[in-house]
Scaffold this active site. Structure first.
Site, PDB file in Angstrom:
ATOM      1  CB  CYS A 124      64.609  17.718  34.185  1.00 21.15           C
ATOM      2  SG  CYS A 124      64.959  17.743  32.420  1.00 21.15           S
ATOM      3  CD  GLU A 145      61.784  25.513  25.386  1.00 21.74           C
ATOM      4  OE1 GLU A 145      62.672  25.083  26.141  1.00 21.74           O
ATOM      5  OE2 GLU A 145      60.766  26.088  25.797  1.00 21.74           O
ATOM      6  CB  THR A 197      60.380  24.945  29.271  1.00 14.09           C
ATOM      7  OG1 THR A 197      61.558  24.564  28.576  1.00 14.09           O
ATOM      8  CG2 THR A 197      59.156  24.647  28.443  1.00 14.09           C
ATOM      9  CG  ASN A 203      69.260  23.856  33.464  1.00 15.38           C
ATOM     10  OD1 ASN A 203      69.880  22.823  33.625  1.00 15.38           O
ATOM     11  ND2 ASN A 203      68.459  24.359  34.354  1.00 15.38           N
TER      12      ASN A 203
HETATM   13 FE1  F3S Z   1      63.451  19.103  31.415  1.00 15.90          FE
HETATM   14 FE2  F3S Z   1      61.339  19.211  29.946  1.00 15.90          FE
HETATM   15 FE3  F3S Z   1      61.635  20.827  31.915  1.00 15.90          FE
HETATM   16  S1  F3S Z   1      63.376  18.811  29.237  1.00 15.90           S
HETATM   17  S2  F3S Z   1      63.800  21.160  32.000  1.00 15.90           S
HETATM   18  S3  F3S Z   1      61.387  18.648  32.098  1.00 15.90           S
HETATM   19  S4  F3S Z   1      60.865  21.348  29.929  1.00 15.90           S
END
Ligand code: F3S
Length: 292
Positions: free
Chosen positions: A12, A127, A164, A222
């Site tokens: 990401c 986080e 997030t 994730n």
């Molecule tokens: Fe990546 Fe930042 Fe989203 S680390 S998963 S872009 S909160």
């Protein structure tokens, strides 16, 4: 057997940004020790490569650092930790993802406006620990399940933010329960769009595929969530870290095999999985696209 890669898979924005900050720090601080507090990304193979090629050392506590540069990873940390690192003489470079920073700021803002902050996320996740550290008194309710909301006392003004990388779908019931417990409910959607897109792409693919291979570190929450999403969408789904882990018996009789990957999975590992599938006779549709 056809193989298709999810439309959004792999690094990401925040992870790419953190890795380029590491690279810059290595170039600008030659001869100094470079530490990351915790692995810079949740991918053991990538962390090992950074250690071997660039000398970047992951440490689990500030006590392990002896002078040099400390890079704060994309998950962020409590501000008090940065102060302690500086007091210890370390140069601090902050690679906290801007989306995580937004969640930290929204949480602090809610607390300052007098809301009882509730974080939808995992209690032990770095986080979440970092977000708690941004609250004036460090206190908030962190909830993972609807049952935990049942256990909360009645509250007047409640402010919600999300870790997030959470999956939005699962929160309808929890928000309704919270609404019934409070007089006023303010919600900031702090779920990152990169994760939303990646989860939606994996779900769409899993609805069509017979088997899903989800590539990423076992320590990546994730990636684990993507596996669950693919299973819920009806595909037989396997979590693998590298191509070697593919068991050919999983793919027997499959017409379409989908490949999804977590936000901290490097391209070279995803490419390795596609190569292995090709060597097993699969025809790969499309190419790996970078997430925006
Ligand atoms: Fe990546 Fe930042 Fe989203 S680390 S998963 S872009 S909160």
């Amino acid at each position: 057997m056809r193989v298709r890669i999810a439309e959004r898979a792999g690094f990401c924005y925040g992870v790419r940004r953190a890795l380029s900050i590491v690279e810059r720090a290595v170039n600008e601080h030659r001869g100094e020790r470079i530490y990351t507090l915790g692995p810079i990304i949740h991918n053991p193979q990538a962390v090992q490569m950074l250690k071997e090629r660039m000398g970047v050392e992951p440490i689990s506590s500030l006590d392990e650092a002896e002078g040099g540069v400390l890079i704060i990873r994309s998950h962020g940390v409590p501000p008090a930790l940065i102060e302690r690192a500086r007091a210890k003489g370390l140069k601090v470079i902050d690679a906290t993802c801007p989306f995580v920073k937004r969640a930290q700021n929204k949480a602090r803002q809610l607390a300052e406006e007098g809301y009882q902050v509730v974080i939808f996320g995992e209690k032990e996740h770095p986080e979440v620990i970092g977000i708690l550290g941004h609250l004036p008194d460090g206190r908030a309710y962190v909830v993972e399940t609807p049952e935990e909301i049942d256990g909360l006392p009645p509250m007047r003004r409640v402010g919600v933010i999300f870790q997030t990388t959470q999956e939005m779908r699962s929160f309808g019931d929890m928000l309704m329960k919270l609404l019934l417990k409070s007089e006023e409910l303010k919600i900031h959607n702090t779920i990152c769009h990169a994760i939303r897109d990646q989860q939606a792409a994996a779900r769409r693919l899993a609805e069509e595929a017979d088997v899903m291979l989800v590539v990423g570190g076992r320590n990546s929450g994730n990636t684990r969530r993507l596996v669950q999403i693919c299973r819920d969408a009806g595909a037989k789904s396997y979590h693998i870290e590298t191509a070697d882990e593919i068991d050919p018996s999983w793919l027997k009789g499959a017409e379409l095999v989908g490949v999804a990957a977590g936000a901290s999975t490097p391209d070279f590992i995803i490419e390795g999985v596609l190569e292995r599938l090709k060597s097993m006779g699969a025809e790969v549709e499309g190419r790996l696209k970078r997430s925006p």
